[in-house]
Design a protein around this motif. Structure first.
Motif, mmCIF file in Angstrom:
data_model
loop_
_atom_site.group_PDB
_atom_site.id
_atom_site.type_symbol
_atom_site.label_atom_id
_atom_site.label_comp_id
_atom_site.label_asym_id
_atom_site.label_seq_id
_atom_site.Cartn_x
_atom_site.Cartn_y
_atom_site.Cartn_z
ATOM 1 N N ILE A 73 -14.265 -37.270 15.298
ATOM 2 C CA ILE A 73 -14.058 -38.309 14.292
ATOM 3 C C ILE A 73 -14.228 -39.638 15.006
ATOM 4 O O ILE A 73 -13.592 -39.877 16.037
ATOM 5 C CB ILE A 73 -12.652 -38.218 13.680
ATOM 6 N N SER A 74 -15.105 -40.495 14.475
ATOM 7 C CA SER A 74 -15.379 -41.795 15.100
ATOM 8 C C SER A 74 -15.270 -42.911 14.068
ATOM 9 O O SER A 74 -15.648 -42.728 12.910
ATOM 10 C CB SER A 74 -16.795 -41.840 15.686
ATOM 11 N N VAL A 75 -14.778 -44.035 14.528
ATOM 12 C CA VAL A 75 -14.763 -45.256 13.724
ATOM 13 C C VAL A 75 -15.303 -46.364 14.613
ATOM 14 O O VAL A 75 -14.851 -46.548 15.745
ATOM 15 C CB VAL A 75 -13.339 -45.618 13.238
ATOM 16 N N ALA A 76 -16.309 -47.080 14.108
ATOM 17 C CA ALA A 76 -16.929 -48.166 14.877
ATOM 18 C C ALA A 76 -16.911 -49.442 14.051
ATOM 19 O O ALA A 76 -17.171 -49.421 12.848
ATOM 20 C CB ALA A 76 -18.355 -47.804 15.259
ATOM 21 N N ARG A 77 -16.597 -50.544 14.696
ATOM 22 C CA ARG A 77 -16.602 -51.858 14.048
ATOM 23 C C ARG A 77 -17.474 -52.780 14.882
ATOM 24 O O ARG A 77 -17.255 -52.948 16.068
ATOM 25 C CB ARG A 77 -15.191 -52.407 13.925
ATOM 26 N N ARG A 78 -18.478 -53.371 14.244
ATOM 27 C CA ARG A 78 -19.434 -54.253 14.922
ATOM 28 C C ARG A 78 -19.275 -55.667 14.371
ATOM 29 O O ARG A 78 -19.416 -55.883 13.168
ATOM 30 C CB ARG A 78 -20.867 -53.787 14.675
ATOM 31 N N GLN A 79 -18.998 -56.591 15.247
ATOM 32 C CA GLN A 79 -18.894 -57.995 14.872
ATOM 33 C C GLN A 79 -19.778 -58.817 15.791
ATOM 34 O O GLN A 79 -20.353 -58.282 16.749
ATOM 35 C CB GLN A 79 -17.441 -58.459 14.953
ATOM 36 N N LYS A 80 -19.847 -60.092 15.531
ATOM 37 C CA LYS A 80 -20.734 -60.956 16.314
ATOM 38 C C LYS A 80 -20.351 -60.964 17.800
ATOM 39 O O LYS A 80 -21.208 -60.820 18.660
ATOM 40 C CB LYS A 80 -20.706 -62.381 15.756
ATOM 41 N N LEU A 81 -19.070 -61.100 18.068
ATOM 42 C CA LEU A 81 -18.643 -61.212 19.468
ATOM 43 C C LEU A 81 -18.008 -59.935 20.033
ATOM 44 O O LEU A 81 -18.003 -59.735 21.235
ATOM 45 C CB LEU A 81 -17.649 -62.372 19.626
ATOM 46 N N VAL A 82 -17.455 -59.097 19.174
ATOM 47 C CA VAL A 82 -16.727 -57.923 19.656
ATOM 48 C C VAL A 82 -17.188 -56.674 18.899
ATOM 49 O O VAL A 82 -17.263 -56.662 17.675
ATOM 50 C CB VAL A 82 -15.199 -58.096 19.453
ATOM 51 N N ASN A 83 -17.485 -55.621 19.651
ATOM 52 C CA ASN A 83 -17.793 -54.305 19.086
ATOM 53 C C ASN A 83 -16.735 -53.330 19.591
ATOM 54 O O ASN A 83 -16.464 -53.272 20.792
ATOM 55 C CB ASN A 83 -19.177 -53.826 19.518
ATOM 56 N N LEU A 84 -16.151 -52.572 18.672
ATOM 57 C CA LEU A 84 -15.105 -51.616 19.018
ATOM 58 C C LEU A 84 -15.474 -50.240 18.482
ATOM 59 O O LEU A 84 -16.078 -50.128 17.412
ATOM 60 C CB LEU A 84 -13.766 -52.034 18.403
ATOM 61 N N GLN A 85 -15.091 -49.196 19.224
ATOM 62 C CA GLN A 85 -15.303 -47.839 18.744
ATOM 63 C C GLN A 85 -14.147 -46.972 19.209
ATOM 64 O O GLN A 85 -13.708 -47.056 20.356
ATOM 65 C CB GLN A 85 -16.614 -47.252 19.246
ATOM 66 N N PHE A 86 -13.668 -46.109 18.303
ATOM 67 C CA PHE A 86 -12.595 -45.168 18.590
ATOM 68 C C PHE A 86 -13.103 -43.771 18.262
ATOM 69 O O PHE A 86 -13.732 -43.563 17.221
ATOM 70 C CB PHE A 86 -11.361 -45.490 17.742
ATOM 71 N N ASN A 87 -12.826 -42.787 19.141
ATOM 72 C CA ASN A 87 -13.280 -41.409 18.942
ATOM 73 C C ASN A 87 -12.136 -40.448 19.216
ATOM 74 O O ASN A 87 -11.386 -40.629 20.179
ATOM 75 C CB ASN A 87 -14.416 -41.051 19.911
ATOM 76 N N TYR A 88 -12.033 -39.432 18.381
ATOM 77 C CA TYR A 88 -11.105 -38.337 18.630
ATOM 78 C C TYR A 88 -11.905 -37.037 18.526
ATOM 79 O O TYR A 88 -12.656 -36.838 17.565
ATOM 80 C CB TYR A 88 -9.963 -38.301 17.617
ATOM 81 N N MET A 89 -11.745 -36.166 19.521
ATOM 82 C CA MET A 89 -12.447 -34.888 19.510
ATOM 83 C C MET A 89 -11.436 -33.753 19.654
ATOM 84 O O MET A 89 -10.561 -33.798 20.515
ATOM 85 C CB MET A 89 -13.446 -34.807 20.659
ATOM 86 N N TYR A 90 -11.584 -32.760 18.784
ATOM 87 C CA TYR A 90 -10.847 -31.511 18.927
ATOM 88 C C TYR A 90 -11.892 -30.430 19.165
ATOM 89 O O TYR A 90 -12.858 -30.316 18.401
ATOM 90 C CB TYR A 90 -10.049 -31.168 17.665
ATOM 91 N N SER A 91 -11.717 -29.655 20.229
ATOM 92 C CA SER A 91 -12.714 -28.630 20.525
ATOM 93 C C SER A 91 -12.055 -27.429 21.179
ATOM 94 O O SER A 91 -10.909 -27.487 21.619
ATOM 95 C CB SER A 91 -13.805 -29.189 21.439
ATOM 96 N N HIS A 92 -12.831 -26.348 21.238
ATOM 97 C CA HIS A 92 -12.351 -25.124 21.862
ATOM 98 C C HIS A 92 -13.551 -24.396 22.451
ATOM 99 O O HIS A 92 -14.546 -24.180 21.760
ATOM 100 C CB HIS A 92 -11.660 -24.256 20.818
ATOM 101 N N ALA A 93 -13.459 -24.052 23.735
ATOM 102 C CA ALA A 93 -14.543 -23.364 24.433
ATOM 103 C C ALA A 93 -14.039 -22.010 24.931
ATOM 104 O O ALA A 93 -12.964 -21.923 25.526
ATOM 105 C CB ALA A 93 -15.039 -24.200 25.609
ATOM 106 N N PHE A 94 -14.805 -20.970 24.669
ATOM 107 C CA PHE A 94 -14.494 -19.609 25.114
ATOM 108 C C PHE A 94 -15.648 -19.082 25.956
ATOM 109 O O PHE A 94 -16.801 -19.444 25.725
ATOM 110 C CB PHE A 94 -14.349 -18.664 23.912
ATOM 111 N N ASP A 95 -15.335 -18.229 26.908
ATOM 112 C CA ASP A 95 -16.381 -17.534 27.652
ATOM 113 C C ASP A 95 -15.808 -16.284 28.299
ATOM 114 O O ASP A 95 -14.622 -16.013 28.193
ATOM 115 C CB ASP A 95 -17.055 -18.446 28.681
ATOM 116 N N LEU A 96 -16.684 -15.543 28.970
ATOM 117 C CA LEU A 96 -16.257 -14.344 29.685
ATOM 118 C C LEU A 96 -15.814 -14.687 31.101
ATOM 119 O O LEU A 96 -14.751 -14.278 31.541
ATOM 120 C CB LEU A 96 -17.385 -13.317 29.728
#
Length: 180
Positions: A73-96
């Motif tokens: 999930i990402s939220v990005a805000r772009r302005q003239k002087l400041v650009n901000l971005q926030f990210n949250y990741m939920y994941s799960h990896a399986f293997d042998l």
């Protein structure tokens, strides 16, 4: 390897965008190093030790498999002087066997618990990180007339992040006891 992804993006206002992305993959026929074929003396393994004059044997085959599923999930805000971005990741990896036993990622087991049935080792990968949060910023330094030569075309940026830890030794032991 099969890969799939799906992304949905929505503009919230003229400067803000939110997105939700799913990413998944399934690996098959991955190589696995199996030095466990030298094991003996317990369970259904041979009772006698391998012949010492032959040294250790490492079996390499393509019986490995892995699965990964993640949502960002990402939220990005772009302005003239400041650009901000926030990210949250939920994941799960399986293997042998993580990394197939090549270049072990951690001190966790890199050999299958049962060298004659590696599918019993299927579980969370050593590099499984469930939660990952990051935020980044870019500041475009405005050009001031008096200091124009100093501040012209400068940007300042950075990233902060935090993640849940990697699979622990206790978790590995817990997984092994559930397989028995």
């Amino acid at each position: 390897m099969y890969s799939s992804d799906l992304a949905v993006e929505q503009q919230i206002d003229s400067k803000t965008v939110a997105s939700v992305t799913y990413v998944g993959n399934h690996g098959y026929h991955e190589p696995i190093l199996n030095a466990g074929v030298n094991a003996f003396g317990f369970g259904s393994l041979p009772a006698a030790a391998p012949q010492a004059s032959f040294a250790a044997v490492t079996q390499v085959d393509n019986s490995g498999g892995s699965n990964y599923n993640g949502a960002v999930i990402s939220v990005a805000r772009r302005q003239k002087l400041v650009n901000l971005q926030f990210n949250y990741m939920y994941s799960h990896a399986f293997d042998l066997v993580s990394n197939g036993g090549f270049n072990a990622f951690s001190n966790n087991l890199t050999n299958p618990e049962n060298p004659y049935n590696v599918s019993q080792n299927y579980g969370p990968a050593d590099y499984d990180i469930r939660h990952y949060i990051s935020a980044n910023y870019v500041i475009n330094v405005p050009q001031y007339h008096r200091f124009g030569a100093i501040t012209c075309n400068w940007t300042i940026g950075g990233t902060v992040f935090h993640s849940s830890g990697l699979r622990s030794e206790e978790h590995t032991s817990e997984l092994q006891s559930h397989h028995d």
